[in-house]
Design a protein around this motif. Sequence first.
Motif, PDB file in Angstrom:
ATOM      1  N   PRO A 143       0.966  -1.566  -0.184  1.00  0.00           N
ATOM      2  CA  PRO A 143       0.033  -0.005  -0.340  1.00  0.00           C
ATOM      3  C   PRO A 143       0.648   1.140  -0.118  1.00  0.00           C
ATOM      4  CG  PRO A 143      -0.790  -1.409   1.754  1.00  0.00           C
ATOM      5  CD  PRO A 143       0.347  -2.002   1.070  1.00  0.00           C
ATOM      6  N   ASP A 144       2.093   1.740   0.509  1.00  0.00           N
ATOM      7  CA  ASP A 144       2.660   2.413   0.707  1.00  0.00           C
ATOM      8  C   ASP A 144       3.514   2.604  -0.699  1.00  0.00           C
ATOM      9  OD1 ASP A 144       4.791   0.682   1.016  1.00  0.00           O
ATOM     10  OD2 ASP A 144       5.327   1.643   2.922  1.00  0.00           O
ATOM     11  N   LEU A 145       3.829   1.872  -0.934  1.00  0.00           N
ATOM     12  CA  LEU A 145       4.750   1.567  -2.350  1.00  0.00           C
ATOM     13  C   LEU A 145       3.169   2.205  -3.777  1.00  0.00           C
ATOM     14  CD1 LEU A 145       7.689   1.453  -3.305  1.00  0.00           C
ATOM     15  CD2 LEU A 145       7.451  -0.780  -4.841  1.00  0.00           C
ATOM     16  N   ALA A 146       2.174   2.271  -3.679  1.00  0.00           N
ATOM     17  CA  ALA A 146       1.384   2.608  -4.043  1.00  0.00           C
ATOM     18  C   ALA A 146       0.327   4.154  -4.218  1.00  0.00           C
ATOM     19  CB  ALA A 146       0.202   1.808  -4.059  1.00  0.00           C
ATOM     20  N   ARG A 147       0.778   4.121  -3.103  1.00  0.00           N
ATOM     21  CA  ARG A 147       0.500   5.448  -2.335  1.00  0.00           C
ATOM     22  C   ARG A 147       1.161   6.795  -3.063  1.00  0.00           C
ATOM     23  NH1 ARG A 147      -1.094   3.589   2.622  1.00  0.00           N
ATOM     24  NH2 ARG A 147       0.514   3.672   3.867  1.00  0.00           N
ATOM     25  N   SER A 148       3.095   6.119  -2.916  1.00  0.00           N
ATOM     26  CA  SER A 148       3.812   7.005  -2.880  1.00  0.00           C
ATOM     27  C   SER A 148       4.227   7.065  -5.353  1.00  0.00           C
ATOM     28  CB  SER A 148       5.240   6.190  -2.751  1.00  0.00           C
ATOM     29  OG  SER A 148       5.381   6.554  -1.351  1.00  0.00           O
ATOM     30  N   ALA A 149       3.472   6.108  -5.670  1.00  0.00           N
ATOM     31  CA  ALA A 149       3.386   6.145  -6.948  1.00  0.00           C
ATOM     32  C   ALA A 149       1.671   7.444  -7.654  1.00  0.00           C
ATOM     33  CB  ALA A 149       3.152   4.704  -7.497  1.00  0.00           C
ATOM     34  N   GLY A 150       1.379   6.780  -6.836  1.00  0.00           N
ATOM     35  CA  GLY A 150      -0.143   7.854  -6.784  1.00  0.00           C
ATOM     36  C   GLY A 150       0.696   8.874  -6.673  1.00  0.00           C
TER      37      GLY A 150
END
Length: 494
Positions: A143-150
């Motif tokens: 999830p934190d990687l997805a947020r960073s990409a977002g």
Amino acid sequence: MRTIMRTKKKWFAIAWTALLLCVLCGSGFGQNPTASELLQRGIYLQETVGDLDGAIKVYKQIARMARESRVDAAQAEYRLGTCLLKKGQQGEAINTFQRLIKEYPEQTALVAEARLVVEQEPILIWKVGSPYVGDTPNTIIPPDLARSAGKMGRKLEIQAFPASGFAKTFQDAFEQNQEPDILVIDNYGIISGLSAKAGALGREEVFPGIGSNPRVSASLMKTTGSLSKLAGERGGWEFLFSTSRNYEAARSLVLRPLECRLHGRWLPVPKELQTVAATIAAAYIEEKDSLLKPLEDTDRLNTDIAEPQSRTVSGTKECGYLGNDRLAFLPMVLSYESPNALGRVNLLLILRKQQDQWRLLVASTDPISNTDFVSRIPELISSIPEARGSGQEPSPAKLLAPDDGESPEPVSGERFGHFTWQTSPSPDVVAEIVEFAFDNDSRLFIHFRRGETPAQRQISDRELWHTRSPWRWRVWSISGSGSVAFSEARWFRH
């Protein structure tokens, strides 16, 4: 009626073609067409005739005429990309739009349109299973990687493969510039090649290494720290490919803003430590001895670097501080780049004040020191909240085994040997730190006295890396006043 309409459209297209040819011939097209004239021809083939292949040939010809007209060349690149998208050649289209963005930054309107197309493509991650287990990894996105990409305006996509047959799948993709932006593996044999008994039947299988292709090997960019959650608890390796379509986006994800993850109560770094800590951290990671040596403690336990690296620190973040006016513990996180690697590194600095100046006593990027040891620092500092008086130095601990130059030998029936020492006889010692130094780094362990009488203690050699290189070790004895006494240092090969 439909037949008549089709016939009219056909003759209309023919008439337009004839008219365009007349115009172009009248302007000398047949002999030496300009970029602008060729652009008209390409647009006609693309939009009126629907001949994408013909338009692509014309646009590629215009792109080679950038010196004549950058405006027409940029327009040709953009239209070339749209033609390739219509033909389903996604990879080549994205490469074309990225070339437009890089080579024609002054064409702001076209560059903005190209960015919209490029940013819609997800950052592609390939995960490969174990050659020994024969599994196919999960495709869960942290999830934190997805947020960073977002936050970058990008999405992540994960595709998973078993190790068997992966080398061919990858090589085919690489030849078409369809390689992933990020590769996650749990066995380095995927890169270097190996033979293994794989799967439930235990058949011997050869796994070719994708790194045997020199072009693949040259494009590999190892990452550290920043993408480790993709590998999961089992751990592994993560790589970028400098040739991938979304390399710049993947690189930005790796070098995203730094974050600290500390447990317990940590304090802001005092101003007197901020500058010296940042200078030491950067010099240590970049391996600049000329800057680091003047800032080292006279008791620092040095070891040689086995494989020097050329790294440039691009970001530094102080995560907190605990200490007193003699010892300072500073966990930090830094981002870096080098010719074949990039990422972030967790760094623990331990500084000691000597002659009113803070100096480097230990620097560690070791994962044990930056997890288990750091988590126990608050308890240590609560035992020595402030230095008191002159702080008489305690008696040092005594190393017992192994002897200098020897490695620990397992006793009968045991698999691992031990490092053994006699703790300090001083009654005011509150804790002892065992330091193992290797490759100019350190792995640290802590033992609290907790009112116990002096005794022999030991650490198994299973707690250390197998580097087959020289190590040194010693024991620190820390008194309640914050004074430190060091045992002798011995070396061994592990």
